[in-house]
Design an enzyme around this catalytic site. Sequence first.
Site, mmCIF file in Angstrom:
data_model
loop_
_atom_site.group_PDB
_atom_site.id
_atom_site.type_symbol
_atom_site.label_atom_id
_atom_site.label_comp_id
_atom_site.label_asym_id
_atom_site.label_seq_id
_atom_site.Cartn_x
_atom_site.Cartn_y
_atom_site.Cartn_z
ATOM 1 N N LYS A 31 -54.897 -31.747 -29.269
ATOM 2 C CA LYS A 31 -55.968 -30.755 -29.760
ATOM 3 C C LYS A 31 -57.175 -31.257 -30.106
ATOM 4 C CE LYS A 31 -56.217 -26.438 -31.278
ATOM 5 N NZ LYS A 31 -56.471 -25.201 -30.522
ATOM 6 N N ASP A 42 -51.557 -25.468 -28.205
ATOM 7 C CA ASP A 42 -51.251 -23.924 -28.004
ATOM 8 C C ASP A 42 -51.072 -23.692 -26.777
ATOM 9 O OD1 ASP A 42 -53.812 -24.874 -27.922
ATOM 10 O OD2 ASP A 42 -54.692 -23.178 -29.112
#
Length: 344
Positions: A177, A210
């Site tokens: 991320k 994600d």
Amino acid sequence: MSRTHKITLIPGDGIGPEVSNAVVRILEAAGAATGVAFDWERSAAGAEAYEKYGEYIPKELYASIERNRVALKGPVTTPIGGGFKSINVTLRKKFDLFANFRPIRNLPGLETHYPGVDLIIVRENTEGSYVGLEFEVVPGVVQSIKVITEKASTRISEFAFEYSRKMGRKKVNTVHKANIMKMSDGLFLDCSRKVAARYPEIGYSETIIDNTCMQLVTNPYQFDVLLMENLYGDIISDLCAAFVGGLGLVPGANLGTECAIFEAVHGSAPDIAGKDLANPTALLQSAVLMLHHINESETADRVQQALENVYQEGKTLTKDVGGNSGTMAFADAVVAAMETPVTA
Ligand code: ATP
């Protein structure tokens, strides 16, 4: 004459004692047929150990792992919110078990939404958000520190690429991320890229955590070896377990340079504890990884083949995978399958 292996056994709590007993039964039967004996050094850990010895991890358990260098571990409950620190995380840190290795593969005969999945999760096991550094800055404001180091990120990346080279895997994908955690995940990514450059024969890609979840659910076959830091590895492991039939199936190994602890991906599942409902397959497949680790591959193959035969036959499965057999009845079926000659 049989070869004897001393192994530290942590039965754990919740469903831990049930799945551990089942696995010990199967391993002893397999060992008896292949000339391998096990000398189990049993030890409690967690709340049960605290009640008995006043310590969550008894000194004797540390000493036993140091001596034997190999442990088979059932799940130990980690209290949510408050309470004592995770026993799993503490043991991984204490013995510097930096690589958490979790193969995700279908078992034959077991129908799932995703047949033929073959993924390897490589999770950094010693740092990230699991360092346990949380503080109340002022009432109502809490700080949690995520630690990423060049050393740990490089060594887990090297582990993923070395494993891929040895096993002929085609591609490593780093999950991150770094668009938000630019410095911490940025460093992890940077280390992965540098290591990837030293393995030109192995493909390399990157996905944001994600998007990785969506990509996995859409098409898990696009991935091969998934490399990531600690928290992402925890979450992605449970997600991937669903591909192959759930948490009752997926094994794991915590590997360091000196010691190794083999344990299932699942936790202590208190909702089904003591009800003869637990599936021991995940711990059994962890024990198979352990048998390969101690160079007892013949015994490992014997157990794996018998396990696969029981799934293929589909008559004696536990409830989580659509059967109606109990934990020990399943173990008995695996033992019986070992005694039946395997037809090619
Ligand atoms: P932890 O955070 O401690 O790893 P978890 O959140 O992954 O735990 P688990 O304790 O692993 O949660 O269990 C989640 C659910 O999955 C359980 O409530 C149980 O229904 C099911 N489950 C887990 N392990 C098994 C198993 N070996 N056999 C059958 N069902 C299981």
